[in-house]
Design an enzyme around this catalytic site. Structure first.
Site, PDB file in Angstrom:
ATOM      1  N   ARG A 287       0.809  -1.165   0.069  1.00 44.69           N
ATOM      2  CA  ARG A 287       0.144  -0.075   0.037  1.00 44.69           C
ATOM      3  C   ARG A 287       0.908   1.294  -0.043  1.00 44.69           C
ATOM      4  O   ARG A 287       1.754   1.136   0.787  1.00 44.69           O
ATOM      5  CB  ARG A 287      -0.897   0.021   1.149  1.00 44.69           C
ATOM      6  N   LYS A 317      -1.760  -0.070   8.553  1.00 38.48           N
ATOM      7  CA  LYS A 317      -3.058  -0.615   8.521  1.00 38.48           C
ATOM      8  C   LYS A 317      -3.285  -1.797   9.017  1.00 38.48           C
ATOM      9  O   LYS A 317      -4.014  -2.281  10.092  1.00 38.48           O
ATOM     10  CB  LYS A 317      -3.753  -0.475   7.061  1.00 38.48           C
ATOM     11  N   ARG A 384      -0.609  -3.303  -6.903  1.00 38.40           N
ATOM     12  CA  ARG A 384      -0.668  -4.056  -5.737  1.00 38.40           C
ATOM     13  C   ARG A 384      -1.641  -5.417  -6.255  1.00 38.40           C
ATOM     14  O   ARG A 384      -1.195  -6.434  -5.961  1.00 38.40           O
ATOM     15  CB  ARG A 384      -1.481  -3.487  -4.614  1.00 38.40           C
ATOM     16  N   HIS A 407      -3.139  -9.023   4.503  1.00 39.56           N
ATOM     17  CA  HIS A 407      -4.475  -9.147   4.557  1.00 39.56           C
ATOM     18  C   HIS A 407      -4.772 -10.295   4.635  1.00 39.56           C
ATOM     19  O   HIS A 407      -4.102 -11.327   4.622  1.00 39.56           O
ATOM     20  CB  HIS A 407      -5.004  -8.382   3.440  1.00 39.56           C
ATOM     21  N   TYR A 416      -8.808  -9.525  -4.886  1.00 39.01           N
ATOM     22  CA  TYR A 416      -7.496  -9.333  -5.810  1.00 39.01           C
ATOM     23  C   TYR A 416      -7.890 -10.354  -7.000  1.00 39.01           C
ATOM     24  O   TYR A 416      -7.653  -9.779  -8.024  1.00 39.01           O
ATOM     25  CB  TYR A 416      -6.292  -9.596  -5.020  1.00 39.01           C
TER      26      TYR A 416
END
Length: 472
Positions: A287, A317, A384, A407, A416
Protein backbone atom coordinates in the site's frame (compact mmCIF):
# COMPACT_ATOMS: atom_id res chain seq x y z
CA UNK A 1 -3.15 15.54 19.11
CA UNK A 2 -3.47 14.87 22.81
CA UNK A 3 -0.59 14.03 25.10
CA UNK A 4 -1.08 10.33 25.63
CA UNK A 5 0.82 10.33 28.94
CA UNK A 6 -1.69 12.73 30.50
CA UNK A 7 -4.84 11.16 29.08
CA UNK A 8 -6.54 8.82 31.55
CA UNK A 9 -8.25 6.97 28.72
CA UNK A 10 -4.98 6.19 26.97
CA UNK A 11 -3.47 5.16 30.32
CA UNK A 12 -6.37 2.71 30.66
CA UNK A 13 -5.37 1.25 27.26
CA UNK A 14 -1.71 0.88 28.30
CA UNK A 15 -2.10 -2.81 29.13
CA UNK A 16 -4.02 -3.59 25.96
CA UNK A 17 -2.31 -5.08 22.93
CA UNK A 18 -4.84 -4.80 20.07
CA UNK A 19 -5.56 -8.13 18.40
CA UNK A 20 -3.23 -8.60 15.48
CA UNK A 21 -5.06 -8.62 12.18
CA UNK A 22 -3.94 -9.36 8.66
CA UNK A 23 -7.29 -8.14 7.50
CA UNK A 24 -7.41 -4.54 6.37
CA UNK A 25 -11.09 -4.76 5.59
CA UNK A 26 -13.88 -3.01 7.47
CA UNK A 27 -14.63 -6.35 9.17
CA UNK A 28 -11.06 -6.66 10.45
CA UNK A 29 -11.03 -3.09 11.74
CA UNK A 30 -14.38 -3.64 13.44
CA UNK A 31 -13.00 -6.62 15.39
CA UNK A 32 -10.18 -4.49 16.74
CA UNK A 33 -12.59 -1.67 17.64
CA UNK A 34 -14.88 -4.12 19.44
CA UNK A 35 -11.95 -5.50 21.46
CA UNK A 36 -11.00 -1.97 22.55
CA UNK A 37 -14.57 -1.05 23.52
CA UNK A 38 -14.83 -4.21 25.62
CA UNK A 39 -11.47 -3.48 27.24
CA UNK A 40 -12.57 0.04 28.19
CA UNK A 41 -15.93 -1.21 29.47
CA UNK A 42 -14.08 -3.64 31.76
CA UNK A 43 -11.95 -0.78 33.08
CA UNK A 44 -15.06 1.34 33.70
CA UNK A 45 -16.83 -1.50 35.54
CA UNK A 46 -13.74 -2.07 37.70
CA UNK A 47 -13.67 1.62 38.58
CA UNK A 48 -17.45 1.55 39.17
CA UNK A 49 -16.96 -1.05 41.91
CA UNK A 50 -14.46 1.26 43.64
CA UNK A 51 -16.85 4.21 43.39
CA UNK A 52 -19.72 2.19 44.93
CA UNK A 53 -17.43 1.08 47.78
CA UNK A 54 -16.63 4.73 48.50
CA UNK A 55 -20.33 5.62 48.46
CA UNK A 56 -21.07 2.74 50.85
CA UNK A 57 -18.25 3.75 53.20
CA UNK A 58 -19.64 7.29 53.27
CA UNK A 59 -23.08 5.82 54.18
CA UNK A 60 -24.59 7.45 51.09
CA UNK A 61 -27.87 5.72 50.33
CA UNK A 62 -27.17 5.85 46.60
CA UNK A 63 -25.40 3.43 44.26
CA UNK A 64 -24.40 3.72 40.63
CA UNK A 65 -25.16 1.15 37.94
CA UNK A 66 -24.29 0.79 34.26
CA UNK A 67 -27.01 0.15 31.67
CA UNK A 68 -26.66 0.19 27.88
CA UNK A 69 -23.62 2.46 27.89
CA UNK A 70 -25.05 4.93 30.41
CA UNK A 71 -24.70 5.38 34.19
CA UNK A 72 -27.72 5.53 36.46
CA UNK A 73 -28.21 6.48 40.09
CA UNK A 74 -30.12 3.91 42.14
CA UNK A 75 -31.85 4.96 45.33
CA UNK A 76 -35.06 4.52 47.34
CA UNK A 77 -37.05 7.72 46.86
CA UNK A 78 -40.54 9.16 47.38
CA UNK A 79 -43.07 7.91 44.82
CA UNK A 80 -42.61 9.68 41.48
CA UNK A 81 -45.54 11.84 40.33
CA UNK A 82 -47.95 9.66 38.34
CA UNK A 83 -46.47 6.41 39.67
CA UNK A 84 -48.48 3.86 41.73
CA UNK A 85 -47.62 3.21 45.37
CA UNK A 86 -48.32 -0.56 45.30
CA UNK A 87 -46.81 -1.29 48.73
CA UNK A 88 -48.32 1.73 50.45
CA UNK A 89 -44.98 2.82 51.86
CA UNK A 90 -44.78 6.10 50.00
CA UNK A 91 -41.34 5.09 48.78
CA UNK A 92 -39.89 3.00 45.97
CA UNK A 93 -36.49 2.09 44.47
CA UNK A 94 -35.75 3.99 41.27
CA UNK A 95 -33.01 4.04 38.63
CA UNK A 96 -32.43 7.65 37.64
CA UNK A 97 -30.87 8.42 34.27
CA UNK A 98 -29.06 11.76 34.07
CA UNK A 99 -27.67 11.26 30.54
CA UNK A 100 -24.27 10.35 31.97
CA UNK A 101 -22.14 8.17 29.62
CA UNK A 102 -20.50 5.04 31.03
CA UNK A 103 -16.91 6.18 30.74
CA UNK A 104 -14.23 7.44 33.12
CA UNK A 105 -15.40 11.06 32.94
CA UNK A 106 -18.98 9.94 33.42
CA UNK A 107 -18.01 8.01 36.55
CA UNK A 108 -16.58 11.16 38.09
CA UNK A 109 -19.78 13.07 37.30
CA UNK A 110 -21.99 10.23 38.51
CA UNK A 111 -20.12 10.00 41.82
CA UNK A 112 -20.61 13.74 42.39
CA UNK A 113 -24.30 13.43 41.57
CA UNK A 114 -24.63 10.43 43.91
CA UNK A 115 -23.22 12.40 46.84
CA UNK A 116 -25.55 15.30 46.03
CA UNK A 117 -28.60 13.02 45.87
CA UNK A 118 -27.47 11.32 49.08
CA UNK A 119 -27.47 14.64 50.90
CA UNK A 120 -31.02 15.42 49.70
CA UNK A 121 -32.19 12.01 50.93
CA UNK A 122 -30.47 12.43 54.29
CA UNK A 123 -32.02 15.89 54.79
CA UNK A 124 -35.44 14.72 53.55
CA UNK A 125 -35.40 17.54 50.99
CA UNK A 126 -35.52 15.48 47.79
CA UNK A 127 -38.06 16.61 45.19
CA UNK A 128 -38.85 15.26 41.74
CA UNK A 129 -37.72 18.13 39.49
CA UNK A 130 -36.76 18.31 35.79
CA UNK A 131 -33.29 17.01 36.55
CA UNK A 132 -34.42 13.78 38.19
CA UNK A 133 -37.45 13.32 35.94
CA UNK A 134 -35.13 13.30 32.92
CA UNK A 135 -36.52 16.43 31.24
CA UNK A 136 -33.08 18.08 31.20
CA UNK A 137 -31.54 14.98 29.64
CA UNK A 138 -34.09 15.10 26.84
CA UNK A 139 -33.19 18.73 26.14
CA UNK A 140 -29.51 17.79 25.86
CA UNK A 141 -30.32 15.35 23.06
CA UNK A 142 -31.12 18.16 20.65
CA UNK A 143 -27.59 18.86 19.46
CA UNK A 144 -26.51 19.63 15.93
CA UNK A 145 -24.17 17.49 13.85
CA UNK A 146 -21.62 20.31 14.02
CA UNK A 147 -21.75 20.42 17.83
CA UNK A 148 -21.15 16.67 18.03
CA UNK A 149 -18.37 16.78 15.41
CA UNK A 150 -16.55 19.28 17.65
CA UNK A 151 -16.59 16.62 20.40
CA UNK A 152 -16.09 13.62 18.09
CA UNK A 153 -12.35 13.16 18.57
CA UNK A 154 -12.40 13.39 22.37
CA UNK A 155 -15.34 10.99 22.64
CA UNK A 156 -14.01 8.54 20.04
CA UNK A 157 -10.69 8.09 21.85
CA UNK A 158 -12.44 7.34 25.09
CA UNK A 159 -13.14 3.90 23.60
CA UNK A 160 -10.15 3.51 21.23
CA UNK A 161 -6.45 3.26 21.88
CA UNK A 162 -4.69 6.20 20.24
CA UNK A 163 -2.14 5.03 17.67
CA UNK A 164 -1.09 6.25 14.25
CA UNK A 165 -3.40 3.62 12.78
CA UNK A 166 -6.43 4.54 14.92
CA UNK A 167 -5.87 8.25 14.26
CA UNK A 168 -5.93 7.54 10.54
CA UNK A 169 -9.18 5.59 11.00
CA UNK A 170 -10.70 8.43 13.01
CA UNK A 171 -9.65 10.97 10.35
CA UNK A 172 -11.45 8.79 7.77
CA UNK A 173 -14.63 8.78 9.87
CA UNK A 174 -14.47 12.47 10.78
CA UNK A 175 -13.70 13.81 7.29
CA UNK A 176 -16.45 11.80 5.60
CA UNK A 177 -19.06 12.56 8.24
CA UNK A 178 -18.20 16.24 7.95
CA UNK A 179 -18.23 16.14 4.13
CA UNK A 180 -21.54 14.34 3.66
CA UNK A 181 -23.67 15.88 6.43
CA UNK A 182 -25.06 19.34 7.18
CA UNK A 183 -23.46 20.71 10.36
CA UNK A 184 -26.63 22.72 11.11
CA UNK A 185 -28.91 19.65 11.15
CA UNK A 186 -30.02 18.18 14.48
CA UNK A 187 -28.09 14.92 14.94
CA UNK A 188 -30.99 12.53 14.52
CA UNK A 189 -31.06 9.19 12.70
CA UNK A 190 -33.58 10.60 10.22
CA UNK A 191 -31.39 13.57 9.27
CA UNK A 192 -28.27 11.40 8.94
CA UNK A 193 -30.09 8.86 6.76
CA UNK A 194 -31.37 11.68 4.54
CA UNK A 195 -27.80 12.95 4.16
CA UNK A 196 -26.66 9.52 2.95
CA UNK A 197 -29.58 9.24 0.49
CA UNK A 198 -28.57 12.54 -1.15
CA UNK A 199 -25.20 11.08 -2.20
CA UNK A 200 -25.14 10.05 -5.88
CA UNK A 201 -22.20 7.65 -6.16
CA UNK A 202 -22.63 4.21 -4.61
CA UNK A 203 -19.08 4.01 -3.29
CA UNK A 204 -19.34 7.46 -1.68
CA UNK A 205 -22.65 6.40 -0.13
CA UNK A 206 -21.08 3.19 1.24
CA UNK A 207 -18.07 5.06 2.69
CA UNK A 208 -20.29 7.76 4.20
CA UNK A 209 -22.43 5.10 5.88
CA UNK A 210 -19.34 3.49 7.42
CA UNK A 211 -18.21 6.83 8.83
CA UNK A 212 -21.65 7.83 10.08
CA UNK A 213 -22.02 4.42 11.75
CA UNK A 214 -18.91 5.17 13.84
CA UNK A 215 -20.21 8.68 14.55
CA UNK A 216 -23.57 7.33 15.75
CA UNK A 217 -21.98 4.62 17.84
CA UNK A 218 -19.80 7.19 19.59
CA UNK A 219 -22.79 9.38 20.50
CA UNK A 220 -25.29 6.55 21.16
CA UNK A 221 -27.54 7.55 18.26
CA UNK A 222 -29.74 4.59 17.29
CA UNK A 223 -29.70 4.20 13.52
CA UNK A 224 -30.25 1.36 11.05
CA UNK A 225 -27.60 1.43 8.31
CA UNK A 226 -28.00 -2.20 7.17
CA UNK A 227 -29.28 -0.95 3.81
CA UNK A 228 -25.80 0.40 3.06
CA UNK A 229 -23.73 -2.47 4.51
CA UNK A 230 -23.17 -4.29 1.22
CA UNK A 231 -20.01 -3.29 -0.60
CA UNK A 232 -20.85 -1.94 -4.09
CA UNK A 233 -19.50 -3.64 -7.19
CA UNK A 234 -16.12 -2.23 -8.12
CA UNK A 235 -15.47 -0.56 -11.43
CA UNK A 236 -13.20 -2.45 -13.79
CA UNK A 237 -9.49 -2.01 -13.17
CA UNK A 238 -6.63 -1.79 -15.59
CA UNK A 239 -4.17 -4.27 -14.12
CA UNK A 240 -0.76 -3.83 -15.80
CA UNK A 241 1.20 -6.80 -17.08
CA UNK A 242 4.84 -7.21 -16.10
CA UNK A 243 5.84 -5.81 -19.48
CA UNK A 244 3.64 -2.75 -19.00
CA UNK A 245 5.11 -2.20 -15.52
CA UNK A 246 8.65 -2.29 -16.89
CA UNK A 247 7.65 0.11 -19.69
CA UNK A 248 5.78 2.38 -17.26
CA UNK A 249 8.78 3.11 -15.07
CA UNK A 250 10.60 4.62 -18.06
CA UNK A 251 7.90 7.29 -18.32
CA UNK A 252 9.26 9.04 -15.23
CA UNK A 253 12.56 9.76 -16.98
CA UNK A 254 10.71 10.71 -20.18
CA UNK A 255 8.94 13.39 -18.15
CA UNK A 256 12.24 15.30 -18.16
CA UNK A 257 11.83 15.97 -21.88
CA UNK A 258 8.14 16.91 -21.79
CA UNK A 259 7.74 19.07 -18.71
CA UNK A 260 9.05 22.33 -20.20
CA UNK A 261 11.81 24.69 -19.10
CA UNK A 262 10.20 26.58 -16.23
CA UNK A 263 10.76 24.18 -13.38
CA UNK A 264 11.46 25.02 -9.75
CA UNK A 265 15.08 24.02 -9.16
CA UNK A 266 14.23 22.64 -5.72
CA UNK A 267 11.86 20.06 -7.20
CA UNK A 268 13.39 19.40 -10.61
CA UNK A 269 14.69 15.98 -9.49
CA UNK A 270 11.65 15.05 -7.39
CA UNK A 271 10.42 12.70 -10.13
CA UNK A 272 13.17 10.30 -9.01
CA UNK A 273 11.49 9.81 -5.61
CA UNK A 274 8.15 8.99 -7.25
CA UNK A 275 9.87 6.68 -9.72
CA UNK A 276 11.39 4.85 -6.73
CA UNK A 277 7.95 4.71 -5.10
CA UNK A 278 6.51 3.22 -8.30
CA UNK A 279 9.20 0.53 -8.35
CA UNK A 280 8.71 -0.41 -4.70
CA UNK A 281 4.94 -0.72 -5.15
CA UNK A 282 5.50 -2.99 -8.14
CA UNK A 283 8.11 -5.21 -6.47
CA UNK A 284 6.42 -5.64 -3.09
CA UNK A 285 2.70 -5.02 -3.75
CA UNK A 286 2.68 -2.49 -0.91
CA UNK A 287 0.00 0.00 0.00
CA UNK A 288 1.52 3.45 -0.77
CA UNK A 289 1.16 4.46 2.88
CA UNK A 290 3.46 1.57 3.88
CA UNK A 291 6.40 3.36 2.25
CA UNK A 292 5.87 6.59 4.20
CA UNK A 293 4.96 5.52 7.76
CA UNK A 294 8.24 5.15 9.70
CA UNK A 295 10.18 3.37 6.91
CA UNK A 296 13.13 1.28 8.11
CA UNK A 297 15.61 2.65 5.59
CA UNK A 298 18.66 1.30 7.42
CA UNK A 299 17.29 -2.22 7.09
CA UNK A 300 16.42 -1.77 3.42
CA UNK A 301 20.00 -0.72 2.62
CA UNK A 302 21.63 -3.15 5.07
CA UNK A 303 23.98 -5.90 3.86
CA UNK A 304 22.23 -8.21 6.32
CA UNK A 305 19.00 -7.89 4.33
CA UNK A 306 19.91 -10.85 2.15
CA UNK A 307 16.27 -11.65 1.30
CA UNK A 308 15.70 -8.03 0.22
CA UNK A 309 12.60 -7.58 2.37
CA UNK A 310 10.82 -4.31 3.12
CA UNK A 311 9.80 -3.88 6.76
CA UNK A 312 6.28 -2.50 7.11
CA UNK A 313 5.89 -0.56 10.38
CA UNK A 314 3.49 -1.67 13.11
CA UNK A 315 1.54 1.60 12.82
CA UNK A 316 0.40 0.72 9.31
CA UNK A 317 -3.07 -0.53 8.43
CA UNK A 318 -2.58 -4.23 9.22
CA UNK A 319 0.41 -4.04 11.55
CA UNK A 320 4.03 -4.95 11.00
CA UNK A 321 5.34 -7.50 8.54
CA UNK A 322 8.32 -8.16 6.28
CA UNK A 323 7.26 -8.05 2.65
CA UNK A 324 9.12 -10.29 0.22
CA UNK A 325 9.72 -9.20 -3.40
CA UNK A 326 8.43 -10.76 -6.59
CA UNK A 327 10.77 -10.27 -9.56
CA UNK A 328 13.88 -9.53 -7.50
CA UNK A 329 15.65 -8.46 -10.66
CA UNK A 330 13.48 -5.32 -10.72
CA UNK A 331 15.18 -4.14 -7.52
CA UNK A 332 18.44 -3.84 -9.43
CA UNK A 333 16.91 -2.84 -12.76
CA UNK A 334 14.87 -0.04 -11.14
CA UNK A 335 17.83 0.96 -8.88
CA UNK A 336 15.65 0.75 -5.78
CA UNK A 337 18.52 0.55 -3.26
CA UNK A 338 20.15 3.74 -4.44
CA UNK A 339 20.83 5.78 -1.24
CA UNK A 340 20.03 8.98 -3.14
CA UNK A 341 16.36 8.03 -3.49
CA UNK A 342 16.15 7.01 0.16
CA UNK A 343 17.56 10.40 1.18
CA UNK A 344 14.84 12.00 -0.90
CA UNK A 345 12.28 9.85 0.95
CA UNK A 346 13.64 11.02 4.32
CA UNK A 347 13.42 14.64 3.16
CA UNK A 348 9.84 14.21 1.94
CA UNK A 349 8.76 12.65 5.22
CA UNK A 350 10.62 15.18 7.41
CA UNK A 351 8.74 18.01 5.72
CA UNK A 352 5.54 16.43 7.00
CA UNK A 353 4.32 15.60 10.46
CA UNK A 354 4.96 11.86 10.22
CA UNK A 355 2.43 11.18 12.98
CA UNK A 356 -0.30 13.13 11.24
CA UNK A 357 -2.65 10.96 9.21
CA UNK A 358 -3.64 13.92 7.02
CA UNK A 359 -0.02 14.61 6.05
CA UNK A 360 0.65 10.96 5.23
CA UNK A 361 -2.53 10.96 3.13
CA UNK A 362 -1.16 13.98 1.24
CA UNK A 363 1.96 11.99 0.32
CA UNK A 364 -0.07 9.03 -0.93
CA UNK A 365 -2.22 11.37 -3.00
CA UNK A 366 0.98 12.76 -4.48
CA UNK A 367 1.81 9.28 -5.75
CA UNK A 368 -1.51 9.13 -7.62
CA UNK A 369 -0.90 12.62 -8.99
CA UNK A 370 2.42 11.53 -10.51
CA UNK A 371 0.84 8.47 -12.12
CA UNK A 372 -1.58 10.79 -13.91
CA UNK A 373 1.13 13.40 -14.61
CA UNK A 374 3.35 11.05 -16.62
CA UNK A 375 0.43 9.45 -18.45
CA UNK A 376 0.10 6.01 -16.85
CA UNK A 377 -3.29 4.44 -17.52
CA UNK A 378 -3.34 2.53 -14.22
CA UNK A 379 -3.32 3.58 -10.57
CA UNK A 380 -0.94 2.90 -7.65
CA UNK A 381 -3.21 0.23 -6.15
CA UNK A 382 -3.30 -1.55 -9.52
CA UNK A 383 0.36 -2.44 -8.94
CA UNK A 384 -0.74 -4.19 -5.74
CA UNK A 385 -3.39 -6.14 -7.66
CA UNK A 386 -0.80 -7.00 -10.31
CA UNK A 387 1.46 -8.41 -7.57
CA UNK A 388 -1.38 -10.63 -6.30
CA UNK A 389 -2.14 -11.94 -9.79
CA UNK A 390 1.55 -12.52 -10.55
CA UNK A 391 1.88 -14.50 -7.31
CA UNK A 392 -1.07 -16.67 -8.36
CA UNK A 393 0.37 -17.30 -11.81
CA UNK A 394 3.71 -18.27 -10.27
CA UNK A 395 1.95 -20.85 -8.13
CA UNK A 396 2.59 -19.17 -4.76
CA UNK A 397 0.15 -20.53 -2.13
CA UNK A 398 -2.74 -18.15 -1.41
CA UNK A 399 -1.93 -17.94 2.33
CA UNK A 400 1.68 -16.95 1.63
CA UNK A 401 0.63 -14.32 -0.92
CA UNK A 402 -2.06 -12.92 1.40
CA UNK A 403 0.34 -12.67 4.35
CA UNK A 404 2.90 -10.93 2.17
CA UNK A 405 0.34 -8.32 1.14
CA UNK A 406 -0.86 -7.85 4.71
CA UNK A 407 -4.45 -9.00 4.55
CA UNK A 408 -6.58 -12.10 5.09
CA UNK A 409 -7.04 -14.99 2.68
CA UNK A 410 -10.69 -13.94 2.41
CA UNK A 411 -9.76 -10.44 1.21
CA UNK A 412 -7.16 -11.90 -1.12
CA UNK A 413 -9.54 -14.27 -2.85
CA UNK A 414 -12.56 -11.96 -2.92
CA UNK A 415 -10.88 -8.70 -3.85
CA UNK A 416 -7.66 -9.36 -5.73
CA UNK A 417 -8.10 -12.45 -7.82
CA UNK A 418 -11.33 -11.15 -9.35
CA UNK A 419 -9.22 -8.87 -11.54
CA UNK A 420 -7.87 -11.65 -13.74
CA UNK A 421 -8.05 -10.45 -17.32
CA UNK A 422 -8.65 -12.86 -20.20
CA UNK A 423 -5.01 -12.63 -21.25
CA UNK A 424 -3.81 -13.36 -17.74
CA UNK A 425 -6.17 -16.31 -17.39
CA UNK A 426 -4.82 -17.65 -20.70
CA UNK A 427 -1.27 -17.23 -19.41
CA UNK A 428 -2.09 -19.05 -16.15
CA UNK A 429 -3.85 -21.90 -17.98
CA UNK A 430 -1.09 -22.24 -20.58
CA UNK A 431 1.54 -22.35 -17.85
CA UNK A 432 -0.44 -25.02 -16.04
CA UNK A 433 -0.82 -27.04 -19.28
CA UNK A 434 2.88 -26.60 -19.96
CA UNK A 435 3.67 -28.01 -16.52
CA UNK A 436 1.32 -30.93 -17.23
CA UNK A 437 3.06 -31.60 -20.56
CA UNK A 438 6.42 -31.60 -18.76
CA UNK A 439 5.08 -34.16 -16.28
CA UNK A 440 3.78 -36.35 -19.12
CA UNK A 441 7.15 -36.13 -20.86
CA UNK A 442 8.96 -37.19 -17.69
CA UNK A 443 6.57 -40.08 -17.25
CA UNK A 444 7.22 -41.26 -20.82
CA UNK A 445 10.98 -41.01 -20.28
CA UNK A 446 10.67 -42.96 -17.04
CA UNK A 447 8.68 -45.67 -18.82
CA UNK A 448 11.39 -45.91 -21.53
CA UNK A 449 14.12 -46.13 -18.92
CA UNK A 450 12.24 -48.92 -17.14
CA UNK A 451 11.94 -50.86 -20.40
CA UNK A 452 15.63 -50.39 -21.15
CA UNK A 453 16.44 -51.45 -17.60
CA UNK A 454 14.41 -54.66 -18.05
CA UNK A 455 16.21 -55.36 -21.35
CA UNK A 456 19.57 -54.92 -19.65
CA UNK A 457 18.53 -57.30 -16.90
CA UNK A 458 17.59 -59.91 -19.53
CA UNK A 459 20.90 -59.41 -21.34
CA UNK A 460 22.81 -59.87 -18.09
CA UNK A 461 20.89 -63.07 -17.29
CA UNK A 462 21.57 -64.35 -20.81
CA UNK A 463 25.29 -63.65 -20.48
CA UNK A 464 25.38 -65.41 -17.11
CA UNK A 465 23.73 -68.49 -18.61
CA UNK A 466 26.19 -68.55 -21.50
CA UNK A 467 29.10 -68.25 -19.10
CA UNK A 468 27.84 -71.13 -16.97
CA UNK A 469 27.32 -73.28 -20.12
CA UNK A 470 30.93 -72.67 -21.35
CA UNK A 471 32.42 -73.58 -17.94
CA UNK A 472 30.44 -76.81 -17.86
Amino acid sequence: MHNQGQDKYQQAFADLEPVSSTDGSFFGSSLQAQQQREHMRTKVLQELEKVNLRLKSAKTKVTIRESNGSLQLRATLPIKPGDTDKNGTGRKQYNISLNIPANLDGLKTAEEEAYELGKLIARHTFEWNDKYLGTEAIKKDFQTVGELLAKFEDEYFKTHKRTTKSEHTFFYYFSRTQRFTNSQDIATAENLLNAIEKIDKEWSKYNAARAIAAFCQTFKIEIDLSKYSKMPDRNSRNIPTDGEIATGIAKFAEYLHTRGNQVNQEVKDSWQLWRWTYGMLAVFGLRPRELFINPDIDWWLSQENIDLTWKVHKDCKTGERQALPLHKQWIEEFDLRNPKYLEMLVTAISKKDKNNHAEITALTQRVSWWFRKIGLDFKPYDLRHAWAIRAHILGIPIKAAADNLGHSVQVHTQTYQRWFSLDMRKLAINQALSKRDEVELIREENAKLKMENEKLKLEIEKLKMELVYKRS
